[in-house]
Design a protein around this motif. Sequence first.
Motif, PDB file in Angstrom:
ATOM      1  N   ASN A 105       0.709  -1.407   0.294  1.00  0.00           N
ATOM      2  CA  ASN A 105      -0.288   0.221  -0.227  1.00  0.00           C
ATOM      3  C   ASN A 105       1.095   1.228  -0.437  1.00  0.00           C
ATOM      4  O   ASN A 105       0.958   2.314  -0.691  1.00  0.00           O
ATOM      5  CB  ASN A 105      -0.906  -0.388   1.478  1.00  0.00           C
ATOM      6  CG  ASN A 105      -1.752  -1.361   1.427  1.00  0.00           C
ATOM      7  OD1 ASN A 105      -2.530  -1.732  -0.177  1.00  0.00           O
ATOM      8  ND2 ASN A 105      -2.664  -1.764   2.232  1.00  0.00           N
ATOM      9  N   GLU A 106       1.945   0.913   0.752  1.00  0.00           N
ATOM     10  CA  GLU A 106       2.797   2.270   1.370  1.00  0.00           C
ATOM     11  C   GLU A 106       3.382   2.362  -0.449  1.00  0.00           C
ATOM     12  O   GLU A 106       3.883   3.829  -1.157  1.00  0.00           O
ATOM     13  CB  GLU A 106       3.610   1.877   1.727  1.00  0.00           C
ATOM     14  CG  GLU A 106       4.287   3.549   2.237  1.00  0.00           C
ATOM     15  CD  GLU A 106       3.968   4.458   2.818  1.00  0.00           C
ATOM     16  OE1 GLU A 106       3.273   4.724   2.856  1.00  0.00           O
ATOM     17  OE2 GLU A 106       4.883   5.602   2.411  1.00  0.00           O
ATOM     18  N   THR A 107       4.025   1.570  -1.757  1.00  0.00           N
ATOM     19  CA  THR A 107       4.292   1.384  -2.311  1.00  0.00           C
ATOM     20  C   THR A 107       4.031   2.152  -3.601  1.00  0.00           C
ATOM     21  O   THR A 107       4.671   2.900  -3.959  1.00  0.00           O
ATOM     22  CB  THR A 107       4.950   0.282  -2.893  1.00  0.00           C
ATOM     23  OG1 THR A 107       6.062  -0.106  -1.930  1.00  0.00           O
ATOM     24  CG2 THR A 107       5.681   0.141  -4.285  1.00  0.00           C
ATOM     25  N   ILE A 108       2.357   2.089  -3.975  1.00  0.00           N
ATOM     26  CA  ILE A 108       1.789   2.065  -4.021  1.00  0.00           C
ATOM     27  C   ILE A 108       1.449   3.328  -3.857  1.00  0.00           C
ATOM     28  O   ILE A 108       1.190   4.609  -4.949  1.00  0.00           O
ATOM     29  CB  ILE A 108       0.452   1.499  -4.310  1.00  0.00           C
ATOM     30  CG1 ILE A 108       0.171   0.138  -5.286  1.00  0.00           C
ATOM     31  CG2 ILE A 108      -0.515   2.498  -5.605  1.00  0.00           C
ATOM     32  CD1 ILE A 108      -0.787  -0.769  -5.034  1.00  0.00           C
ATOM     33  N   LYS A 109       0.842   3.668  -3.041  1.00  0.00           N
ATOM     34  CA  LYS A 109       0.918   5.476  -2.305  1.00  0.00           C
ATOM     35  C   LYS A 109       2.301   6.305  -3.124  1.00  0.00           C
ATOM     36  O   LYS A 109       2.203   7.413  -3.571  1.00  0.00           O
ATOM     37  CB  LYS A 109       0.817   5.670  -0.746  1.00  0.00           C
ATOM     38  CG  LYS A 109       0.119   6.806  -0.395  1.00  0.00           C
ATOM     39  CD  LYS A 109      -0.322   7.234   0.910  1.00  0.00           C
ATOM     40  CE  LYS A 109       0.670   7.903   1.268  1.00  0.00           C
ATOM     41  NZ  LYS A 109       0.720   8.299   2.871  1.00  0.00           N
ATOM     42  N   GLN A 110       3.483   6.024  -2.603  1.00  0.00           N
ATOM     43  CA  GLN A 110       4.634   6.157  -3.426  1.00  0.00           C
ATOM     44  C   GLN A 110       4.948   6.717  -4.416  1.00  0.00           C
ATOM     45  O   GLN A 110       5.511   7.834  -5.457  1.00  0.00           O
ATOM     46  CB  GLN A 110       5.969   5.648  -2.406  1.00  0.00           C
ATOM     47  CG  GLN A 110       6.562   6.647  -0.869  1.00  0.00           C
ATOM     48  CD  GLN A 110       7.445   6.001  -0.168  1.00  0.00           C
ATOM     49  OE1 GLN A 110       8.235   5.700  -1.228  1.00  0.00           O
ATOM     50  NE2 GLN A 110       7.331   5.880   0.973  1.00  0.00           N
ATOM     51  N   THR A 111       4.210   5.645  -5.300  1.00  0.00           N
ATOM     52  CA  THR A 111       5.378   5.950  -7.056  1.00  0.00           C
ATOM     53  C   THR A 111       3.642   6.232  -7.516  1.00  0.00           C
ATOM     54  O   THR A 111       4.071   7.253  -8.040  1.00  0.00           O
ATOM     55  CB  THR A 111       3.967   4.126  -7.403  1.00  0.00           C
ATOM     56  OG1 THR A 111       4.907   3.050  -6.627  1.00  0.00           O
ATOM     57  CG2 THR A 111       4.156   3.531  -8.849  1.00  0.00           C
ATOM     58  N   ALA A 112       2.851   6.559  -7.028  1.00  0.00           N
ATOM     59  CA  ALA A 112       1.733   7.804  -7.644  1.00  0.00           C
ATOM     60  C   ALA A 112       2.461   9.265  -7.318  1.00  0.00           C
ATOM     61  O   ALA A 112       1.916  10.505  -8.469  1.00  0.00           O
ATOM     62  CB  ALA A 112       0.205   7.825  -6.491  1.00  0.00           C
ATOM     63  N   VAL A 113       2.907   9.412  -6.468  1.00  0.00           N
ATOM     64  CA  VAL A 113       3.699  10.920  -5.898  1.00  0.00           C
ATOM     65  C   VAL A 113       5.179  10.645  -7.399  1.00  0.00           C
ATOM     66  O   VAL A 113       4.704  11.823  -7.569  1.00  0.00           O
ATOM     67  CB  VAL A 113       4.343  10.868  -4.366  1.00  0.00           C
ATOM     68  CG1 VAL A 113       5.116  12.509  -4.212  1.00  0.00           C
ATOM     69  CG2 VAL A 113       3.376  10.840  -3.302  1.00  0.00           C
TER      70      VAL A 113
END
Lengths: 394, 507
Positions: free
Chosen positions: B118-126
């Motif tokens: 979840n954190e990975t996907i969040k950071q990827t979006a940024v």
Amino acid sequence: MFFRDLQKVLKENIREYGMYIALFAIMTIFTITTDGVFISSRNISNLLNQTGYIAILAVGMTLVIVIQHIDLSVGFLSGFLGAIAAIALSFWHIPVYVVIPLLLVLGALAGLITAFPVAQLGIPSFVTSLAGWLIYRGALLLVTAGTGTIIINDNIFNAIGNGYIPDIPGLSNFLPEMHKLTLLLGVAAIMLFIKSTLSGRKEKQAYDFEVLPQDMFILELVFVSVLIALITWVLAGYNGLSWTVVVVLLVVSIYHFVTTQTVVGRHVYAVGGNPEAAELSGINVKNITYMVFGSMGMLSALSGILFASRLQSATTTAGTLFELDAIAAAYIGGVSAAGGVGKIMGSFIGALVYMSLTSGMNLMGIDIAYQYVVRGAVLVAAVVFDVATRSSSK
Amino acid sequence: MGAPILEMRNITKEFPGVKALDDVSFTVAEGEIHGLVGENGAGKSTLMKVLSGVHAFGTYTGDILLHGEVQAYKHISESEQAGVAIIYQELALIPELSVYENIFLGQEISKGLAIDWNETIKQTAVILKRVGLDVNPSTKIKNLGVGQQQLVEIAKALHRNVSILILDEPTAALNEDDSENLLRLLREQRAQGVTCILISHKLKEIIDIADTVTVLRDGQTICTLDASAGEASESALIKYMVGREIDNIYPPREHEISTEVALEVKNWQAYDPQLGREILKDINFNVRKGEIVGLAGLMGAGRTELALSLFGNAANYRVSGEIFVRGTLMKFSHPHDALVAGLVYLTEDRKGDGLILIQDVKQNITLANLEEISLRGRIDNNAEIKVANEYRRSLSIKTPSVEQKVGNLSGGNQQKVSLAKCLFVKPDILILDEPTRGIDVGAKYEIYTIMNRLVQEGMSIIMISSELPEVLGMSDRIYVVSGGKIVGEMPAGEATQENIMGLATDY
């Protein structure tokens, strides 16, 4: 001088001779541990007959592995086709002269079917042949479902796996314990070998090419001649050459000739060595794939015939694990998993090594559990030896 | 302009027989876009491989200074650690994984033993927002276009706090819109202080975006120009890039070109089903008997594809059009048909699809024409050795014997074996694809001499080469290929490196 030459020749060809040396070592060990029973005429004759159906598969498998593929379906294919042979002979009463060629054709067709997805769509042969493994296993169970084991009563068919070539009539007083025709054939083989080697050497010299030094050449002639003589003598002491051995020798010679001497053989190794380069050299890689799998299927049929004939029946489990035995024999014989490398003679010797282990350990009364462990160890040792010597040889 | 972030001092890198970099010095200031240009083989890629540790410390001489400190990378991972990121022309993404998995590959965010997706996907979006890529982070890479994939690569590099971003031909495979987009992104990153080295054949693009341009030629630094001050015009760059003196590296030849047309290609088109696009459009050209025709162009222009499509459609494209060999319309469905018709192709990738490295010299030479040395399908081994020795002599292949494995020979000698294989087919038309790639000057000269001899004997040669001096030095006539089309034809006498480069780089 002589020993320096010998050392040089041995060193340069260690990979090639390695297997013969291994076979010799294994046979010597078993001869000692079984008080000579292993080397007895009767045992050697049996050993060769048992090796037959694996050796035939190993020959075909060699080419399959050379072109960077694998065929797992061959074991149950041979079992299934053996059952078909039994049904055709025992229930349908089709003459044996029709059954055998028909089976070989069926086998070749089965091989082509395995090759079809591989050649046309590039599907890994591991997958298509695994599917074949399942399908032929099911087919074997299906055709033997009603009857169980099918007994074969055809004498001609059964002779392939159990019979021996006839002796020369009317010579019963001369060497009474020996099979005279076998001896005669052995002598003929030695003469043929010497003649062809001599003429090959002369031809090379006529071109001014490098040949073995004279002393090494004579050594090679003597060594191989003595070897043939010994094998002949041992076999002649029992019932002589069996039909199985005749069939195996024929198959091995034909495949050896095709792979080492012909255009087709060269194309197979080119495809194995580098398929893209082969294609750009005008070789049709698809056709080679079909041909190699077709030949594998045909040899599976032959193997099935040998096995059914030896048991004089078709059983529900015929062919189980044959494919893995054949693959092991090929690897022991120096076939490279990376493709492009592997000799028919090597795989034949590999099959002999593999079956000698079984035969010798059986004679010693070693538990089957340990036998598997030993066979596995020998397989690894052979491949390690092969890889280790490959880099040092030219 | 900032202080130097990177200095490469007196870098010399030798390969067996070739000096790829000869005392190259190269300085990049912090926060600039530095263009690196030069012909194919000038040493750009080698220089970048030295910088990134692909060529490990100790295999070259000279110093690399990053932020003023000497660096000694033994492996590419060490340079990555130091903040040097290279994005190659062939992208290094894993097609079956998603965007976020690729960006965080090797730098996974973990929560306990498991990855915190979840954190990975969040950071990827940024990160994706930062490079202006509007896709779902869960999209698989294989479902993205080439331009988008390029942006993912850049995003991946930026995420790793890169201090120098190196782009090797980033726009070669992109269409105009994607290229524009990428260049805009680079400008934005520059504004945020990212230093960037841009390698490109597209000179207009370099002039447009770079602050400084360094020109390499034959493994040497020729000059460094201040592009922001307008020093780097297209003509100036071309002059510096190609300004080599052509003296006697091409042997002279005297021959008459016949009027007979050996090969004629009309309205040739090819569609690559794997790429899903048309790769060759409206190709028309011809070659006469005894003529060397050069196909000039940049890498990726479609020259190899053209050769393969003509040579029995070896790459399985969908082709249409007509091939005439000596006036007869031919239809080739397999390379074998082309060989029979007297057409042979020498591949640019001798190790990949040219030679069988585990087989010996003689087996490689005879492979494409075993019929010649066999009787009723049986090979005459002695005739084979004889044939191989003849080629070994006539092409002066240096090998202890024809029974030597080809893999043990040097590049130049491998190339000669490859050539011998083609010649043993006894062709009328020889297509040579980069015949002198990766071989030293001496072997090059020998190959040129052989080519001259062949055309004097009446053979026709189509030579594909990315080295302009070679095209000019060896061809009788030159076609320029660009973007899958023939964009120009000229007799060698009228061709200059400038006008070929002008046509080839005109997108």
